[in-house]
Design a protein around this motif. Structure first.
Motif, PDB file in Angstrom:
ATOM      1  N   ASN A 190      -6.987   4.056 -21.450  1.00  0.00           N
ATOM      2  CA  ASN A 190      -8.147   4.872 -21.102  1.00  0.00           C
ATOM      3  C   ASN A 190      -9.038   4.224 -20.046  1.00  0.00           C
ATOM      4  N   SER A 191      -8.491   3.290 -19.295  1.00  0.00           N
ATOM      5  CA  SER A 191      -9.281   2.599 -18.289  1.00  0.00           C
ATOM      6  C   SER A 191      -9.450   3.467 -17.055  1.00  0.00           C
ATOM      7  N   ASN A 192     -10.597   3.321 -16.407  1.00  0.00           N
ATOM      8  CA  ASN A 192     -10.776   3.965 -15.106  1.00  0.00           C
ATOM      9  C   ASN A 192     -10.667   2.933 -13.986  1.00  0.00           C
ATOM     10  N   ILE A 193      -9.973   1.840 -14.260  1.00  0.00           N
ATOM     11  CA  ILE A 193      -9.656   0.838 -13.249  1.00  0.00           C
ATOM     12  C   ILE A 193      -8.147   0.846 -13.019  1.00  0.00           C
ATOM     13  N   THR A 194      -7.748   0.996 -11.771  1.00  0.00           N
ATOM     14  CA  THR A 194      -6.335   1.008 -11.407  1.00  0.00           C
ATOM     15  C   THR A 194      -6.067  -0.080 -10.387  1.00  0.00           C
ATOM     16  N   PHE A 195      -4.986  -0.805 -10.569  1.00  0.00           N
ATOM     17  CA  PHE A 195      -4.542  -1.786  -9.577  1.00  0.00           C
ATOM     18  C   PHE A 195      -3.311  -1.242  -8.864  1.00  0.00           C
ATOM     19  N   THR A 196      -3.298  -1.385  -7.532  1.00  0.00           N
ATOM     20  CA  THR A 196      -2.104  -1.049  -6.771  1.00  0.00           C
ATOM     21  C   THR A 196      -1.983  -2.000  -5.596  1.00  0.00           C
ATOM     22  N   THR A 197      -0.750  -2.268  -5.182  1.00  0.00           N
ATOM     23  CA  THR A 197      -0.552  -3.108  -4.008  1.00  0.00           C
ATOM     24  C   THR A 197      -0.864  -2.308  -2.748  1.00  0.00           C
ATOM     25  N   LEU A 198      -1.345  -3.005  -1.741  1.00  0.00           N
ATOM     26  CA  LEU A 198      -1.598  -2.369  -0.444  1.00  0.00           C
ATOM     27  C   LEU A 198      -1.386  -3.397   0.651  1.00  0.00           C
ATOM     28  N   ASP A 199      -0.366  -3.167   1.450  1.00  0.00           N
ATOM     29  CA  ASP A 199      -0.084  -4.012   2.600  1.00  0.00           C
ATOM     30  C   ASP A 199      -0.847  -3.439   3.795  1.00  0.00           C
ATOM     31  N   TRP A 200      -1.744  -4.220   4.374  1.00  0.00           N
ATOM     32  CA  TRP A 200      -2.595  -3.721   5.451  1.00  0.00           C
ATOM     33  C   TRP A 200      -1.817  -3.354   6.706  1.00  0.00           C
ATOM     34  N   GLU A 201      -0.619  -3.878   6.849  1.00  0.00           N
ATOM     35  CA  GLU A 201       0.169  -3.595   8.045  1.00  0.00           C
ATOM     36  C   GLU A 201       1.236  -2.519   7.828  1.00  0.00           C
ATOM     37  N   LEU A 202       1.673  -2.312   6.587  1.00  0.00           N
ATOM     38  CA  LEU A 202       2.811  -1.439   6.349  1.00  0.00           C
ATOM     39  C   LEU A 202       2.499  -0.167   5.571  1.00  0.00           C
ATOM     40  N   ASP A 203       1.532  -0.202   4.689  1.00  0.00           N
ATOM     41  CA  ASP A 203       1.317   0.918   3.764  1.00  0.00           C
ATOM     42  C   ASP A 203       0.357   1.968   4.311  1.00  0.00           C
ATOM     43  N   GLN A 204       0.456   3.161   3.757  1.00  0.00           N
ATOM     44  CA  GLN A 204      -0.389   4.275   4.156  1.00  0.00           C
ATOM     45  C   GLN A 204      -1.598   4.375   3.238  1.00  0.00           C
ATOM     46  N   PRO A 205      -2.792   4.121   3.722  1.00  0.00           N
ATOM     47  CA  PRO A 205      -3.978   4.298   2.887  1.00  0.00           C
ATOM     48  C   PRO A 205      -4.139   5.720   2.363  1.00  0.00           C
ATOM     49  N   ALA A 206      -3.593   6.691   3.079  1.00  0.00           N
ATOM     50  CA  ALA A 206      -3.702   8.084   2.636  1.00  0.00           C
ATOM     51  C   ALA A 206      -3.019   8.328   1.303  1.00  0.00           C
ATOM     52  N   LEU A 207      -2.147   7.402   0.890  1.00  0.00           N
ATOM     53  CA  LEU A 207      -1.450   7.562  -0.383  1.00  0.00           C
ATOM     54  C   LEU A 207      -2.186   6.904  -1.550  1.00  0.00           C
ATOM     55  N   LEU A 208      -3.256   6.174  -1.257  1.00  0.00           N
ATOM     56  CA  LEU A 208      -3.924   5.409  -2.306  1.00  0.00           C
ATOM     57  C   LEU A 208      -4.367   6.269  -3.480  1.00  0.00           C
ATOM     58  N   LYS A 209      -4.923   7.424  -3.183  1.00  0.00           N
ATOM     59  CA  LYS A 209      -5.523   8.220  -4.248  1.00  0.00           C
ATOM     60  C   LYS A 209      -4.493   8.851  -5.169  1.00  0.00           C
ATOM     61  N   GLN A 210      -3.242   8.803  -4.759  1.00  0.00           N
ATOM     62  CA  GLN A 210      -2.195   9.297  -5.646  1.00  0.00           C
ATOM     63  C   GLN A 210      -2.113   8.473  -6.922  1.00  0.00           C
ATOM     64  N   CYS A 211      -2.676   7.284  -6.914  1.00  0.00           N
ATOM     65  CA  CYS A 211      -2.704   6.461  -8.125  1.00  0.00           C
ATOM     66  C   CYS A 211      -3.394   7.177  -9.277  1.00  0.00           C
ATOM     67  N   ILE A 212      -4.345   8.039  -8.953  1.00  0.00           N
ATOM     68  CA  ILE A 212      -5.176   8.631 -10.001  1.00  0.00           C
ATOM     69  C   ILE A 212      -5.160  10.146  -9.986  1.00  0.00           C
ATOM     70  N   GLN A 213      -4.375  10.745  -9.101  1.00  0.00           N
ATOM     71  CA  GLN A 213      -4.326  12.195  -9.017  1.00  0.00           C
ATOM     72  C   GLN A 213      -2.927  12.687  -9.355  1.00  0.00           C
ATOM     73  N   GLU A 214      -2.876  13.781 -10.070  1.00  0.00           N
ATOM     74  CA  GLU A 214      -1.588  14.338 -10.464  1.00  0.00           C
ATOM     75  C   GLU A 214      -0.906  15.051  -9.316  1.00  0.00           C
ATOM     76  N   SER A 215      -1.697  15.586  -8.406  1.00  0.00           N
ATOM     77  CA  SER A 215      -1.150  16.390  -7.323  1.00  0.00           C
ATOM     78  C   SER A 215      -1.224  15.642  -6.005  1.00  0.00           C
ATOM     79  N   GLU A 216      -0.196  15.775  -5.194  1.00  0.00           N
ATOM     80  CA  GLU A 216      -0.221  15.190  -3.866  1.00  0.00           C
ATOM     81  C   GLU A 216      -1.015  16.054  -2.899  1.00  0.00           C
ATOM     82  N   ASN A 217      -1.375  17.250  -3.289  1.00  0.00           N
ATOM     83  CA  ASN A 217      -1.980  18.204  -2.377  1.00  0.00           C
ATOM     84  C   ASN A 217      -3.486  18.326  -2.549  1.00  0.00           C
TER      85      ASN A 217
END
Length: 324
Positions: A190-217
């Motif tokens: 029930n935590s509202n803290i999520t950890f995810t990896t993020l490579d500043w050179e390779l990863d898409q920041p636009a995908l970050l919120k998918q960690c906590i959202q059910e929908s990609e849209n």
């Protein structure tokens, strides 16, 4: 212009010249010291923040190792979080007094390190906190959340994370998709803290919120607040860090001289960058690069308080991304 942004920008003086700002800040007398370390050889350290006592596990062995890619954030965890510990002071912090941050806010952090102190102190007052760093940080980050779970009770309306979905479509970015589902985890029940990896050179920041959202849209892929604490110490990291900050901030409307653009009623993302004073040339390089992408305000001594004001060895700036 949103009243909250108008009021928030009274937080300090706008900075327009990197060389001038560097000269002003680094000609002050600042303490020489140990980069904030409490005890770099101890397996645990006790940290008091307001009325709460936190026990933080660290890795002295990893800190002194020769791990490829470095070990920043994995050793003594307290050194890189001192500048942001006032964020939970609702009665004094303009982010709260201007109602820019609310219980519905979503915050993300770059280079969170292992201590989890910032998410532990802020998460009870917001909807969700996404902490990002390299994969080797995860184990100690989770240990510290679990160790202090009885201190911080989440009030966020979190969604259980099941992992990041792979996508081949680039969402307006040339960066590669984030790693596998194993890169994402809600770290306590029930935590509202999520950890995810993020490579500043390779990863898409636009995908970050998918960690906590059910929908990609979901229309809003952005964040209310972006934090970066003591991530500026190496010339090689400056460009990818600034670029990642800008990419994240551009997921929301951009603040302009006539006010922020209206886009589904969303506010711009505010970025707070805090750092310890080290090498003036590294700071100046960071600020010069940052001014290309952001408008920058140095947060005033009155707002920062005695522990963080000029001359303490800490620097805190507020950033609003420019239009491309």
């Amino acid at each position: 212009m949103s009243p909250s942004i108008t009021d928030l920008l009274k937080i300090g003086e706008e900075v327009t010249d990197a060389e001038e700002e560097s000269f002003l800040l680094f000609t002050q007398d600042i303490p020489t010291g140990n980069l904030g370390f409490i005890d770099s050889r101890a397996a645990t350290v006790d940290v008091s923040i307001r009325d709460n006592e936190y026990t933080i596990h660290q890795s002295p062995t990893l800190l002194s190792s020769s791990r490829a890619g470095g070990t920043t954030g994995a050793g003594n965890p307290v050194e890189n979080h001192t500048p942001l510990r006032r964020l939970d002071l609702k009665s004094q912090n303009p982010l709260w007094t201007t109602s820019f941050l609310t219980q519905d806010s979503i915050v993300t952090e770059l280079g969170c390190g292992i201590s989890a102190l910032i998410p532990l102190t802020i998460s009870p007052s917001i909807q969700h906190y996404i902490a990002t760093d390299q994969e080797y940080v995860r184990r100690y980050f989770r240990t510290n959340l679990d160790e202090n779970a009885n201190i911080t009770k989440s009030k966020g309306k979190s969604k259980t994370s099941t992992g990041t979905k792979n996508k081949s479509k680039k969402q307006g970015s040339t960066k590669g998709a984030s790693a596998s589902a194993s890169a994402v985890s809600n770290l306590t029940p029930n935590s509202n803290i999520t950890f995810t990896t993020l490579d500043w050179e390779l990863d898409q920041p636009a995908l970050l919120k998918q960690c906590i959202q059910e929908s990609e849209n979901d229309e809003d892929k952005g964040f209310d607040l972006l934090l970066s604490c003591d991530c500026i110490y190496n010339d090689a990291l400056i460009t990818p860090l600034v670029s990642t900050c800008a990419d994240i901030c551009r997921l929301r409307p951009v603040y302009t001289s006539s006010g922020e653009a209206e886009c589904q009623g969303l506010k711009p993302t505010v970025c707070i960058v805090a750092q310890q004073q080290r090498a003036p040339e590294v700071f100046e390089t960071w600020l010069r690069e940052t001014l290309r992408e952001f408008r920058v305000w140095r947060i005033s001594d009155e707002v920062l308080g005695d522990g963080l004001k000029g001359g303490t060895g800490y620097l805190v700036h507020l950033l609003l991304v420019r239009e491309k």
